[in-house]
Design a protein around this motif. Structure first.
Motif, mmCIF file in Angstrom:
data_model
loop_
_atom_site.group_PDB
_atom_site.id
_atom_site.type_symbol
_atom_site.label_atom_id
_atom_site.label_comp_id
_atom_site.label_asym_id
_atom_site.label_seq_id
_atom_site.Cartn_x
_atom_site.Cartn_y
_atom_site.Cartn_z
ATOM 1 N N ALA A 442 41.307 63.087 60.426
ATOM 2 C CA ALA A 442 40.652 61.889 60.972
ATOM 3 C C ALA A 442 39.143 62.104 60.955
ATOM 4 N N PRO A 443 38.539 61.915 59.775
ATOM 5 C CA PRO A 443 37.131 62.310 59.612
ATOM 6 C C PRO A 443 36.108 61.381 60.269
ATOM 7 N N GLY A 444 36.437 60.120 60.456
ATOM 8 C CA GLY A 444 35.398 59.249 60.990
ATOM 9 C C GLY A 444 35.936 57.908 61.410
ATOM 10 N N SER A 445 35.013 57.067 61.839
ATOM 11 C CA SER A 445 35.406 55.774 62.364
ATOM 12 C C SER A 445 35.938 54.874 61.247
ATOM 13 N N PHE A 446 36.712 53.896 61.625
ATOM 14 C CA PHE A 446 37.221 52.927 60.662
ATOM 15 C C PHE A 446 37.534 51.629 61.394
ATOM 16 N N VAL A 447 37.672 50.586 60.592
ATOM 17 C CA VAL A 447 38.050 49.289 61.141
ATOM 18 C C VAL A 447 39.438 48.968 60.604
ATOM 19 N N GLU A 448 40.423 49.043 61.476
ATOM 20 C CA GLU A 448 41.801 48.733 61.068
ATOM 21 C C GLU A 448 41.942 47.223 60.989
ATOM 22 N N ILE A 449 42.332 46.745 59.817
ATOM 23 C CA ILE A 449 42.323 45.300 59.586
ATOM 24 C C ILE A 449 43.534 44.901 58.745
ATOM 25 N N SER A 450 44.017 43.711 58.955
ATOM 26 C CA SER A 450 45.139 43.235 58.141
ATOM 27 C C SER A 450 44.578 42.802 56.778
ATOM 28 N N PRO A 451 45.365 42.981 55.731
ATOM 29 C CA PRO A 451 44.888 42.571 54.395
ATOM 30 C C PRO A 451 44.492 41.097 54.356
#
Lengths: 528, 377
Positions: A442-451
């Motif tokens: 888990a290297p860094g931030s992300f935005v979990e988003i639906s396709p």
């Protein structure tokens, strides 16, 4: 938790809400999964994300963010209407049923569906399933509490449990999952503005007298103090002059970080005691190095109120000291001598002043921890709370109406944001980000988003996206995920360099003072 | 005693509950029947057959982990037939892979050749990474078996080292299936299972892909239950031998579950973590953070001295200097503005004792109730 972790495997029906259990409490989640896979338990998951546990569930209900009171009232509406509630329990152990009945009357499945987005039939099915349990367990976490209506949410879950007679029985209960190793203990030990240890009120004259006598002082304040979320605005206004922070990193964990930093910078004097340099220590006037859990003796109290030993395995680095020793030295130099031979000596003092810990000694918990309340030396501890009666006598049903979250998506900020943790990192990352393997996963931030949402905003998986709320903005990678539901994105708050809490709303629950981390409105744009 | 439920083990009568296996009755009465594949809390598989016992009237030896006790059953747990069977099983297992501990062989020539081939595959000149901490090795000693009776089986599958936490060494796997049960029945992550068939049986993840590309969440339950050297913590492999370490039991410092764990300490450093078996709340299970996330303890970034900020920069200070300064400034602020102008954030990370002290300090010394912690955050 009113019940134990082991109790989860004794439940017929488990309702998990606002808890991404497999990522935040992985070992406890195994109890849930085993109950479902091998013990025949039914599982209802109510969560805005399609979390892994939803894959184990017999029913996954997807509420709109911040609509928990509505679906819980909806379930209670069905349970009362269909006469599925536990009349004996309601009659003998509670008051206020008529008030409850009156308020949930209007929460028909159809009305609830409009608010929550959960289909009416799903509300009915879930209500029948939960009410049909001999022992129904409710597990919840910050997805329930971190709302402007957090207190209402928790009370509503307690109502649901009482209504079905699930309090005080094996396999039942209302079970908050504590996210930090000793958050239970910090509360038990008077780390709160309104109570001494064991929840003895600071504005109770007997309690004040008891502490004054024990501590050999006079003039203890009987005025309820400030919550953390009240201290920062007071610092901003110049009324709070100094802060002594022990092992916390509010400059990543607080909501609306840009504002929080302004508040803390306005203090006359800031002392931070920690094991690492953090975003918070950097603002300090004095930094004091402390020992970590592997370097000290003591006790932690876990989420099921089990008081367990902590033992020293290695020496602290350099000149780092036990936290208690540092605090005692400051007290002594301020003219109030505090000194102890050992952590055990401190425990002996606190157990005398704390009825629920009164019967616990290091000897008794050498092999296995004890659940408080444990008032006397021969008391076995209390794995299940409220089996005979509630501490206040009868459990009270309050009439609670649905109140929308403080911020709603609109034309300018059309997407909902909710925040939380991932399995490989912990809180503000101060500890876990020192392990290469965890950073590899888990290297860094992300935005979990639906396709679907991604397409709407012209984003491809892996793109850098700019996320902006009314309070701040960050840039992070787009992460397509099955967990995401259209209209809502998720960002983990571990990563200071793209801190989700620059975006979150500092609107507070009026009772608990908990910020609404789980709902705010943002807009998305592809970063250049 | 209910005359209907009596089993005779090694000449002694024992009562049993219907449904109990021979192994369960024996264990309950301190009769040691060795096991390899048996995993407490999971469905017994009878896979390894090391737990075979002789049951009077039965044509073959019975695996005690899967055979229910029945009334009047007469069982011998260490008869000649039993011991011969166990020796054969152990010999076959020792020959089945790179079991290069001292029990492998007594023939000097063969041993050297074997050892050299294993060293090449391992890329290490050391003996097996779990030498001294291996259930198979223990049994080989117990039954005085060496491995040279059968020729060594070729290694079919290469070692997997492409994740940060776990080395999967198929050359040392005895296919007992404990890891499969731990993953599917204890942690219920459903990441690994038996793949392929017969002699080419392999424990596979996600259609035989590396763990990192599967549903594995690196809880390491499989490592903890592996009875041999097939699954080993990557950072501890060859680096940590059990006789070099001491184990200290404590409580995990991450989430609120309060898992009981052993810190394995070598040269005043935590080098490995395992779950404490058979004790609530976690009964040996841990998660990836609890088991593998301990590097912070010995991190070079730890704070080691008090620091005082001067002109915007921190400088090192002695404890006396730092504490005197804190006490002086706190004293001044209290005098000028009163205790209610001061606040303390205690911590959900530190001990009960330390929280109690922070509570006492805030109330008795600063004379305010402005104390809170991050429960709300």
């Amino acid at each position: 938790m009113t019940n134990t972790i082991g109790c989860i495997e004794k439940a017929d029906v488990i309702l998990v809400t606002g808890s991404n259990t497999t990522e935040n409490h992985p070992v406890l989640s195994a109890f849930v999964k085993r109950a479902v896979e091998f013990k025949g338990a039914r599982l209802i998951v109510v969560d805005p994300r399609r979390i892994k546990l939803a894959g184990f569930a017999h029913q996954w209900l997807r509420p709109n963010l911040g609509t928990d009171v509505a679906w819980i009232n909806g379930m209670m509406h069905v349970i009362i209407k269909e006469n599925l509630y536990d009349k004996t329990f309601v009659e003998n152990r509670t008051t206020g049923f008529q008030e409850l009945k009156a308020v949930v009357e209007k929460y028909t499945p159809e009305y609830v569906a409009e608010i929550t987005g959960i289909p009416a039939q799903s509300i009915i099915d879930a209500a029948r399933m939960y009410a049909g349990a001999k022992a129904g367990s409710i597990l919840y976490c910050m997805g329930i509490t971190q709302h402007t209506t957090g207190t209402d949410n928790v009370k509503s879950l307690a109502h649901l449990s009482m209504l079905c007679g699930n309090m005080g029985i094996e396999g039942g209960g209302v079970n908050p999952l504590r996210g930090q190793n000793n958050v239970q203990g910090a509360c038990d030990m008077g780390g709160l503005p309104n109570v001494f240890t064991g929840y003895q009120p600071v504005n109770n004259a007997d309690a004040v007298k008891k502490m004054e006598d024990a501590w050999g002082v006079s003039g203890l304040s009987d005025k309820i103090g400030l919550k953390v979320t009240e201290m920062l605005p007071k610092a901003h206004d110049g009324e709070l002059k100094s802060l002594y922070i022990i092992g916390e990193n509010p400059l990543v964990s607080d909501p609306d970080l840009n504002h929080a930093e302004k508040c803390i910078s306005n203090l006359d004097f800031l002392v931070v005691q920690d094991i690492f340099m953090t975003e918070t220590t950097r603002l300090a006037d004095v930094v004091l190095p402390s020992a970590c859990f592997a370097e000290k003796e003591g006790t932690f109290s876990n989420t099921e109120r089990r008081v367990q030993r902590v033992r020293k395995a290695v020496n602290p680095p350099g000149e780092a000291w036990d936290d208690w020793k540092i605090t005692c030295e400051i007290a002594t130099r301020m003219g109030y001598p505090m000194s102890y031979e050992s952590s055990e000596a401190i425990f002996e003092e606190l157990s005398k002043l704390t009825p629920s810990y009164g019967g616990i000694t290091y000897d008794r918990i050498e092999e296995e921890g004890i659940h408080w309340p444990c008032p006397t030396a021969d008391h076995p501890g209390t794995p299940i709370l409220h089996s005979g009666q509630f501490p206040i006598g009868r459990g009270i049903f309050f009439a609670i109406d649905y109140i929308p979250p403080a911020e709603k998506a609109d034309d300018e900020y059309p997407v909902y944001l909710t925040t939380g943790r991932v399995i490989y990192q912990y809180h503000t990352g101060t500890m876990t980000r020192k392990t290469d393997g965890l950073n590899d996963r888990a290297p860094g931030s992300f935005v979990e988003i639906s396709p679907q949402d991604a397409e709407k905003y012209g984003l491809a998986d892996g793109d850098l996206v700019n996320v902006e709320s009314r309070r701040g903005n960050i840039t992070a990678r787009v992460n397509f995920s099955d967990k995401a539901v259209e209209g809502t994105v998720f960002i983990p708050f571990h990563f200071a360099e793209a801190a989700a809490n620059k975006l979150t709303n500092a609107a507070l629950d009026p009772v608990s003072g908990i910020p609404e981390y789980k709902v705010c409105a943002v807009k998305l744009s592809k970063a250049a | 005693m209910d005359a209907q439920n009596i089993i005779i083990i090694n000449g002694n009568e024992f009562s049993f509950e219907p449904g109990e296996t021979i192994l369960q009755v024996a264990r309950r009465n301190d009769i040691d029947i060795p096991t390899l594949c048996h995993l407490k809390g999971a469905t017994p598989t009878g896979e390894c057959r090391i737990c075979v016992v002789e049951v009077e009237g039965a044509r073959t030896l019975m695996a005690s982990c899967v055979t229910p006790a029945s009334n009047g059953m007469v069982v011998r747990t260490e008869s000649q037939k039993v011991i011969e069977a166990r020796r054969l099983i152990i010999q076959l297992m020792l020959a089945s892979g790179n079991h290069n501990c001292a029990v492998r062989g007594s023939d000097d020539k063969d041993w050297t050749q074997f050892q050299l081939s294993v060293q090449q595959e391992d890329n290490s000149s050391e003996l097996c990474p779990v030498w001294g901490d291996c259930r198979l090795q223990d049994l080989a000693y117990r039954y005085q078996v060496s491995g040279e009776r059968f020729p060594k089986t070729e290694t079919l599958f290469p070692m997997e080292t492409v994740n940060p936490f776990i080395v999967r060494d198929f050359s040392r796997c005895i296919r007992c299936g404990r890891c499969v049960q731990a993953c599917n029945e204890v942690q219920v992550n459903k990441a690994i299972n038996f793949g392929y068939r017969g002699a080419s049986t392999k424990i596979v993840a996600a259609g035989d892909r590396p763990l990192k590309d599967s549903d594995c969440v690196f809880c390491g339950e499989c490592v903890q239950v592996c009875p041999v050297g097939a699954l080993v913590e990557k950072n501890a492999r060859y680096e940590v031998r059990p006789w070099e370490t001491k184990k200290v039991r404590t409580t995990c410092s991450y989430c609120g579950v309060g898992c009981q764990l052993h810190l394995h300490v070598k040269d005043d450093k935590v080098v490995k973590v395992t779950g404490v078996e058979d004790v609530a709340p976690n009964y040996g299970s841990l998660c990836v953070k609890g088991r593998f996330g301990f590097d912070f303890v010995n991190s070079s970034e730890r704070l080691t001295t008090p620091l005082i900020k001067e002109n915007g920069e921190f400088r090192k200070a002695s404890w006396d200097e730092a504490l005197d300064l804190v006490a002086k400034r706190f004293g001044e602020i209290k005098k000028a503005h009163g205790g209610d102008a001061m606040g303390v954030l205690t911590s959900a990370r530190v001990t009960n004792e330390e929280n109690y002290i922070a509570n006492k300090f805030t109330r008795a010394v600063l004379k305010t109730n402005n104390i809170d912690h991050c429960a709300r955050l």
